[in-house]
Design an enzyme around this catalytic site. Structure first.
Site, mmCIF file in Angstrom:
data_model
loop_
_atom_site.group_PDB
_atom_site.id
_atom_site.type_symbol
_atom_site.label_atom_id
_atom_site.label_comp_id
_atom_site.label_asym_id
_atom_site.label_seq_id
_atom_site.Cartn_x
_atom_site.Cartn_y
_atom_site.Cartn_z
ATOM 1 N N ALA A 1 0.804 -1.241 0.000
ATOM 2 C CA ALA A 1 0.000 0.000 0.000
ATOM 3 C C ALA A 1 0.829 1.280 0.000
ATOM 4 C CB ALA A 1 -1.010 0.034 1.154
ATOM 5 N N ALA A 2 2.150 1.170 -0.111
ATOM 6 C CA ALA A 2 2.960 2.395 -0.186
ATOM 7 C C ALA A 2 2.573 3.186 -1.443
ATOM 8 C CB ALA A 2 4.442 2.051 -0.213
ATOM 9 N N GLY A 3 2.365 2.471 -2.541
ATOM 10 C CA GLY A 3 1.957 3.136 -3.790
ATOM 11 C C GLY A 3 0.580 3.773 -3.649
ATOM 12 N N ASP A 4 -0.287 3.152 -2.861
ATOM 13 C CA ASP A 4 -1.636 3.708 -2.674
ATOM 14 C C ASP A 4 -1.575 5.000 -1.858
ATOM 15 O OD1 ASP A 4 -2.637 1.512 -4.032
ATOM 16 O OD2 ASP A 4 -2.771 0.321 -2.202
HETATM 17 O O1 RIB Z 1 -1.639 -1.947 -3.298
HETATM 18 C C1 RIB Z 1 -1.798 -2.890 -2.279
HETATM 19 C C2 RIB Z 1 -3.071 -3.631 -2.469
HETATM 20 O O2 RIB Z 1 -3.001 -4.385 -3.674
HETATM 21 C C3 RIB Z 1 -3.392 -4.643 -1.407
HETATM 22 O O3 RIB Z 1 -4.086 -4.089 -0.320
HETATM 23 C C4 RIB Z 1 -4.142 -5.741 -2.164
HETATM 24 O O4 RIB Z 1 -5.444 -5.890 -1.761
HETATM 25 C C5 RIB Z 1 -4.017 -5.360 -3.641
HETATM 26 O O5 RIB Z 1 -5.155 -4.763 -4.120
#
Ligand code: RIB
Length: 306
Positions: A249-252
C-alpha cells in the site's frame, strides 16, 4: 474547503502472511504468522485520502458476505462515503494473498471477485455528485476505466490513474488523461522498458506521455524515489530513507497524497514531494490500511526532513 475526491476501484480483504523468506517452487516452508487486513488498491487510496484530509466518496462492488461487510464498515469508520459501494450477490468480495518476507518485500495475488463486476452504470450514479477529482486503478474491468475516462473528460474533472496492477495497457484509450502513475513493474508492462536507471525511467515516461497524451506522468520508482514528467517539467525526486517493514500500500498512499495535494494547490511538483512522504511512511508499518498515514503524521514527518 476539503477537496472532494471520488475513488472508483477495488476493495479486498488481504490475507497477509509473514515469512522469513519466500518458498521456492515445489517447496514447503513454515511461515511466522498471518492476519486478515483491509486492503484493495481502491479502498486503500480512499482511506489514505480521507486520513490526509479529503472528503472522499467510494464507488465499487463487494460481495454479500462477511468480508464485504467488514470492509464497508471500515471505510465508513474512516469517514468515506459508501453510498455508491454496491453489495453484489453474484460474486464474493475480493481477496488478496500477500506473503511478506523479512525486509518488507511482498508479492500480491489478487482474486478480484466482485471488483470485476464494476460497470459503467455504477459510474453514472457516482458521478452524479459534484467532485474535484477522481482516482482509479486497474483492479476493475478496463472497459469501466475507459468509460470513466470518457465521462470525467466530458465533465471536465481531472482523472488520476494509478496504473496497478501491472498489465499491458492500451494507453491510447486514456488519451488526454490528467495523471497516469505506474510503479516500476507497471511501467515495464506498459512500455516494455525495464526502468533500472534514470535514463530508462525518463525514456519510459516519455513513451507513456506520448501514447496517452497525459498532462503528467508520475513514475513511482520504489527505493529510488519518483519521476515527474509533463508540462515542461522533468524532475527526479529521491526517496526518503526509512526502515522498511512492509511495502504493501505504499503506492496507494503515494497516489492518494499526490491527488489530494494537487487538487488543493494545483502544483504537481509539490504534490509529488508530499506523495513521496506518504509512501515512505506507509512502508514503516505492517499491512495495507493500518499503514496509511494521517495528515498529522505526514506533517510531522515532513518537518523532521526539512
Ligand atoms: O496496493 C496494495 C493492495 O493491492 C493490497 O491491499 C491488495 O489488496 C491489492 O489490491
Amino acid at each position: 474547503m476539503k477537496p472532494r475526491i471520488l475513488v472508483v476501484g477495488s476493495l479486498n480483504m488481504d490475507l497477509r502472511l509473514s515469512l522469513t523468506r519466500m518458498p521456492a517452487a515445489g517447496e514447503t516452508c513454515l511461515g511466522r504468522d498471518y492476519a486478515y487486513i483491509p486492503g484493495g488498491k481502491g479502498a486503500n487510496q480512499a482511506v489514505a485520502a480521507a486520513r490526509l484530509g479529503g472528503q472522499v466518496f467510494f464507488c465499487g462492488r463487494r460481495g454479500e458476505d462477511c468480508n464485504g461487510r467488514i470492509l464497508e464498515e471500515g471505510l465508513r469508520a474512516e469517514g468515506v462515503d459508501t453510498a455508491c459501494l454496491t453489495a453484489d450477490p453474484a460474486a464474493p468480495t475480493g481477496l488478496a494473498v500477500i506473503p511478506v518476507e523479512e525486509g518488507g518485500q511482498n508479492r500480491i495475488i489478487v482474486l478480484p471477485g466482485a471488483n470485476m463486476r464494476v460497470e459503467e452504470a455504477d459510474l453514472r450514479d457516482a458521478l452524479w455528485q459534484p467532485c474535484d477529482g477522481v482516482i482509479c486503478q486497474l483492479e476493475i474491468p478496463l472497459e469501466t476505466v475507459f468509460a470513466l475516462h470518457a465521462m470525467t473528460r466530458e465533465r471536465g474533472i481531472p482523472l488520476i490513474v494509478d496504473a496497478g496492477p501491472a498489465m499491458s495497457l492500451p494507453l491510447d484509450r486514456l488519451r488526454g488523461v490528467e495523471v497516469i502513475s505506474p510503479n516500476e513493474t507497471e511501467t515495464q508492462a506498459m512500455t516494455g522498458l525495464s526502468v533500472g536507471d534514470d535514463r530508462s525511467a525518463l525514456e519510459a515516461a516519455q513513451r507513456i506521455q506520448s501514447r496517452a497524451q497525459a498532462r503528467f506522468v508520475v513514475l513511482k520508482l520504489g527505493g529510488r524515489g519518483a519521476l515527474l514528467y509533463g508540462e515542461g517539467v522533468e524532475r527526479f525526486y529521491p526517496a526518503y530513507p526509512v526502515q522498511a517493514v512492509d511495502t504493501t500500500a505504499a503506492g496507494d498512499a503515494f497516489t492518494a497524497a499526490l491527488t489530494l495535494r494537487y487538487l488543493e494547490t494545483g502544483d504537481m511538483e509539490t504534490a509529488v514531494e508530499w506523495a513521496g512522504l506518504a509512501g515512505a511512511l506507509a512502508v514503516t508499518k505492517e499491512g495495507a490500511q493500518p499503514s496509511l498515514p494521517t495528515s498529522a503524521e505526514l506533517e510531522a514527518f515532513r518537518r523532521s526532513k526539512v
